[in-house]
Structure formats: C-alpha cells, structure tokens
Design a protein around this motif. Sequence first.
Motif, short mmCIF file in Angstrom:
data_model
loop_
_atom_site.label_atom_id
_atom_site.label_comp_id
_atom_site.label_asym_id
_atom_site.label_seq_id
_atom_site.Cartn_x
_atom_site.Cartn_y
_atom_site.Cartn_z
N UNK A 513 0.84 -1.20 0.00
CA UNK A 513 0.00 0.00 0.00
C UNK A 513 0.88 1.26 0.00
N UNK A 514 0.68 2.19 -0.96
CA UNK A 514 1.47 3.42 -0.95
C UNK A 514 1.23 4.20 0.34
N UNK A 515 2.31 4.77 0.89
CA UNK A 515 2.20 5.43 2.19
C UNK A 515 1.43 6.74 2.12
N UNK A 516 1.35 7.36 0.93
CA UNK A 516 0.72 8.67 0.83
C UNK A 516 -0.66 8.62 0.20
N UNK A 517 -1.23 7.44 0.06
CA UNK A 517 -2.55 7.35 -0.56
C UNK A 517 -3.60 7.88 0.41
N UNK A 518 -4.56 8.66 -0.11
CA UNK A 518 -5.57 9.27 0.75
C UNK A 518 -6.75 8.35 1.00
N UNK A 519 -7.07 7.48 0.06
CA UNK A 519 -8.20 6.57 0.22
C UNK A 519 -7.96 5.62 1.39
N UNK A 524 -7.95 -4.36 -3.37
CA UNK A 524 -6.77 -5.21 -3.51
C UNK A 524 -6.63 -5.79 -4.90
N UNK A 525 -7.72 -5.80 -5.69
CA UNK A 525 -7.66 -6.35 -7.04
C UNK A 525 -6.97 -5.40 -8.01
N UNK A 526 -6.82 -4.12 -7.65
CA UNK A 526 -6.16 -3.15 -8.51
C UNK A 526 -4.68 -3.06 -8.15
N UNK A 527 -3.78 -3.17 -9.14
CA UNK A 527 -2.33 -3.12 -8.83
C UNK A 527 -1.92 -1.73 -8.34
N UNK A 528 -0.99 -1.72 -7.39
CA UNK A 528 -0.50 -0.45 -6.84
C UNK A 528 0.48 0.20 -7.80
#
Length: 749
Positions: A513-519, A524-528
């Motif tokens: 999980x990106x550390x700066x994501x706001x959501x 989990x099905x979508x690639x980071x």
Amino acid sequence: MKRWFYSLGVLQVFGALLIVILVMSASNLVIHRNSISDIYEKMVDHNNLSVKYMIQTFDDHFRAINNLIYTIHSLPYDNLIDNDGSIDMSRVYALQQQVESLMSSHDVVEDVIVFYDNVPVAITSTGTSSLEHLFEQKYRHPHYDAHYWLKFLRSKHDMKVFPAEDFTVLTGSTQEYRTKKLLVVTDSNRMALSNKNVVVLVDVDKLLRQVNRASLIPGSSLVVMDQNRQVLLGTGANWDLVEVINTFKGSVKDETSVTREDYEYHVYQSDFNGFIYIDRVPYQFQNLDSVTKANRSIILTSIASAILLSLLLSVYLHRPVRSILRLLGGGNSKGNDFRKIYSGIVKLQTENQEFRNQQQFLENELRRVVFLRAIEEAPYSEELWRELEKFKQDFLPHRYFVMGALLLERSSPVREMLPAETQSAILQRELRNARPDAIVVHVRGLRFLTLFPVREPGERPKLLRQVREAVSAMEQGVLDGWRIRGCVGKLRNAEFEQFPEAYEEVRESMYNRPVNVEEAVLDAAEPADQRGMHLPLDQLEKLSNCLLGGKMEEAGAIIRDIMRRNAGNHVGLRQMEHVARTLFYHMFRLAEASGMDGEALADLERRIHRTLEKDGDFDLTEEMLVEAAACIGAKVRVAKPDKLNPAFISQYIELHYMEDLYLDHMAEVFNTTPKYFSSYFKKTFGVTFVDYLSKVRLAHARELLRNTTLTVAEVGERVGYLNASTFATTFKKYYGISPSDFRKQELGA
C-alpha cells in the motif's frame, strides 16, 4: 379462626422457605456441574489448538533458520584469499554486511557465525573475530568450546540442532557476562553448497516468547525433541520424559495420546523436519476434587441449617412472606435479614453471569484460533476440518465471500488505549451496520482481518463502497483520534480452501500500500502504482558526514528528503520499511564504531522496530529517524576515540575514503604516530593502509562506473583520485583492466 389462619400462614412461610432452599441448591449444583466442567472441556479444546499453533510457530522459525543458512551459502565470496595469499578484507566486509542484513529480519537469532576451513577469520553479524575467541570469550560453555566446534564442523555431518544449553555470553559495550539459554544450529556438509561453514545461535527465551505460551492451560507444558528423541527445549518445568516415553511402549508417533497419573500426554510430529512434540496437560483442574467435595458439603450444610432455621423463623416470618416473594421476583426488601438474602441472590446471579461470559470468551477465542489456522494451513488436517465445519455457518453462510484487512493508526493523542478484543468488537459492530454478517478477527497488534459473506457475484462494488463509508463514519465517530487503513480483496467461492490465497492477497495489498494514498480502503484487485525506492549512496555518505560534523539540521533534512521522495514515488509500506531500516542501520553502524553505549543503541533500535512493525505510521517513522539521528549525532561528536579501534578505523575510512587520507592525517585522528599506525593497521587488517584504502575507493568506483554516466575522470575524482592517470593505473593494477574497458564490459553484459 384467627389462630387457624395464623398457623396456615406459618405453614406457607415454611413451605416457601423450603422451595427457596431447593431452588438455591439446585442452582448451585447446576452451576458447579455445568459451568466448571464445560469450562474445563472448552479450555482443553482451546489448549489443543494452541499447541498446534505453537508447533506451527516452531516450524516457521526452524524453516526460517534453514532458509537463512541456505541464503548465506548462496552468497558469493567462496574465497577470501587474494592471489598474494592475504585475506581480502573488502570481501570480508561485504560478506559481514550481508550477514548482518540477513540476520536483522530474524528476531530469535542471537548471532550468525560464518567461517572457512582455510581462513582464520570468523565472520559474525557484528564484525569479525576468530572462532577460538568467539567460543572461549564471547560464548562460553564448559563442553561446547572452540575445539569441539572445529572438530565437529570439519567432520561429515547433517544439519543438526543441539539441545538448549546455558552459555555465558559477553554482551554490551560494558563487556559484562550474562547467562543465556541458546540453541545451536549447524549446517550440513555432506552435500556442501559452498565453502562456508555456518553456525546459527538461537535465543531460546525470545523463541519461547514468540510461541505465545500464555494461551496454554495452567500447569501444561510442551517438550521439543529431534528425530533421534533428543530433548532440545521445553516450555515448562522438567518432568520424567523417560518414563513418559516408556509409557508409550516405544511407539512415539504423531497424534498418539496416553494418560499417566494426573496428566495426559499428546504426541505430535512436524511435517517439516520430523521433530517430535510432546504436550503434557493436567488431566483435570488441580484441587478439583476438593472443590467439588467442599461445594457439596456447603450445599448439604446449607440445606440442613436452612431447614432448622425455617422451623424457628417461620413463626415470625409469615408476615413478610409476600416481601420475600416480591424480592425473588425483583421487588425491593426492607430489614437487615432480607438485605442479606438479597445480596446472596445477587452474588449468585453475578457468578453465573461470569461463568457465561467466560464460556463466551472461550468460544470466541476458539473461533479466532480456527480462523487463523484456516488462513495459514493448507492442506487442512482432519481435526481442523472438523472445527471448520462447526463454524461454517458463521464463516461461509452464502455462495461467495470477500476477505479484507484493517490497520488502526493513532492520528492524534487518544485518551486511553482500548484492548484488542474491544477494538475488534467495535469494528465488527460498526461494519455490521452496513453488512449484518460481517466478521472481524484480531490478528496481532492493531491489525485485523474482515470476512464478508456475499450472496451474488455483482455485490462486490457495493460492498467496497459500504466498507469505505463505514470506515469514514468510524473515524469521525466511535474511533475519533484513530486513522483506519484497509483493503478489500477479490470475490471468491465459499470454500475454506480459498482462505489462504485470499489472506495472501490482502496481506500483500497492505504491505504494498502506498504510504501517501488518501483513500482509506483500497481495492486489492487493482495493482498499486509503485516506481521504486529512492536511496542514493551519496546521500547516505552525506548523512554520515553530517552526523560526524554535528550538522543535525542538515542530517534531519536529508532523512526527510529521502523519506518524502519515496512517498512521492508511491512506495509501499514494505519498501518504506526497507528504506527506514537502511537509514537507521547506516547511522547505527556509525554509533557502534564510535563506542556509543550499547543499552542506548538497543533502546533506539527497539523503538524504531516497534514503530515500523506495530504502528506502520509513515510520519511517526520519519520523526523517529530524525530523533535517532540527533541522539546518535550528539553521542558520535563526544565519542572521540582515545585508542586505536578497528571498527572505528574501518568506519572512518568508509566515510572519508574520497578525501586525502594520508598516514600523517590518520595518525593525528587516532592520537598516534604514522609509523605505529601503519604497523598496527598491517597487523590488524592483514594489508597495508594504502592497499586497504585503494580497495575501498575502487569498490565504490566500480559501482559508479556500473550505475552512473560520469566520465572516468569524474569517477576517479569522486572516489578520491585527483589525477585521472593515477586512477586508471591503480584500477588496472588491482583488476587487470582499465576503467573504460570495465564499463564497456559491464554495459555489454
């Protein structure tokens, strides 16, 4: 008539008292038989599941140690001897750095020792030494000394785990001896993967803390034996293992049990390494018979006394009989006698409720243990299948399911820390407002798993939206002051075999999980979107120089810049942990070389690890690193060496290799003469100071030639050669090829 009525009232009071006596006696008997017996049976079932979970934890640690040994064998540097017969310290240093990095991810490993048959140097996670020094000074044992290990390791042997023994260990910068119980694991040399000999020392106390002994029934214990029935370690007091094995009549096989005296013994065998585990469980609660007899005596005494008192009290208690009846029905009472009766009834009700609460707790804990085993074990054992079938209607009531994960973080100071069970109950209650059949299971720390049964395949987008709305409502309501991060996995068929794959999916999603994501809740099905870690070597060198020079603000700015650039690159939590650990251990080595107090270093290390592993908070991690830099920098500045220190010498050269390091300068730094420093360096490192400095410079030059577009002259200037011709001549002397040809060769490969 009045007398007859009076007599009838007395009879009514007497009869009512007898009924009360019978009801209370029956209630006590039911509570005694059902509650205590049921609790014991539930605890035995829970103990069996806990033991198997402990065995799985032991297997995981032994598997991790085996992988660690294999990884070390897979490292390069099978030969540390140069062509001139001297030890190549750059290879030794590189191998030691990699061993230190590999060991940092194994909490239970005390130390790793790597040595070669033809090299008198033993490499550990903290530096280099000789095998004789390690086992005669640092790890003392009356039997397992250096002579024993040399003889054993040079003989043909398989991978072996030695029984846990007390070693006298030299620890800390104060050089104090402490007693530690260690397991020694040696590799196999029958089919050698490399020229290395690897010995792993395991801290038994840390290992036992990892297996969660608190979930066992009081009085139970577990013994671990190898394939040859040699006892390696145990979790409880010593017991006569020979008699127990004789009780099994030599048939110590998996899933066998036997009862002997006051204990039951259960045998399990590991599928991974064939180790044998014997679990000893009390056959029943201690003093259960005496408690039963005492309870019966109390009941009988109470009945006899109550009948006698009824005959005496019924004369004047016939009038308040209605008050007594109202009391039993929930009314109020007056008078001391009735207040005592009321208190006794309330106490009985309270104890009954406590028994029911304890049963409910055991039921919930059993469900949690079964769920955690289901997500990690495949294929399932028959016993686990039976337990899963009991909870199938709870876990999988519909045709499909979706698994998710939640992580709590403190976004602001909270008034009080809630227990994990309370947090789990809050999460489940709030999620069930949106999804009535949602299940929340506490994993560890502030991490939770969620399970959502689904009726139709098209419900997943709606489910994701509902979870996001519920999380947002919790952050603004019951969990104000907390930040919730999570993910929701794919839709899967309602089969228990899908649990491990679903768990791996959400676990990887949380780690990546990106550390700066706001959501708050990701799909989990979508690639980071991740672009790689930012960790430049020149910035690390600059950080070290700032710490040595006392430039704390500039050091903090470097740390924040590296962390925030990684955040801008959408780096995941796992990658950010690597960046943070690299920054910390780069500063950590500088502190060790300066002779900083070992306890202070250990405290810093514990706090950093706790922040990374438990909280997972990016901003808090950044501030902790800046705080560590300030602490280490302050200590390094005042820790001026007053005598020669090999670790500080190598660290100083590593940090200042690009400068003009001549012998006079080094002698001045270390308060000695150039002649003595040169002699000491050759004796300690096995090479001259000039050769060592050249190899360090050229090692960095090779990295710059391989990974940058700098010209050859710029590379030479960067690593400390002001003259391009001198750089090219020195490079060809050591590597037999010019810098330009080396770069062409690397780019061509």
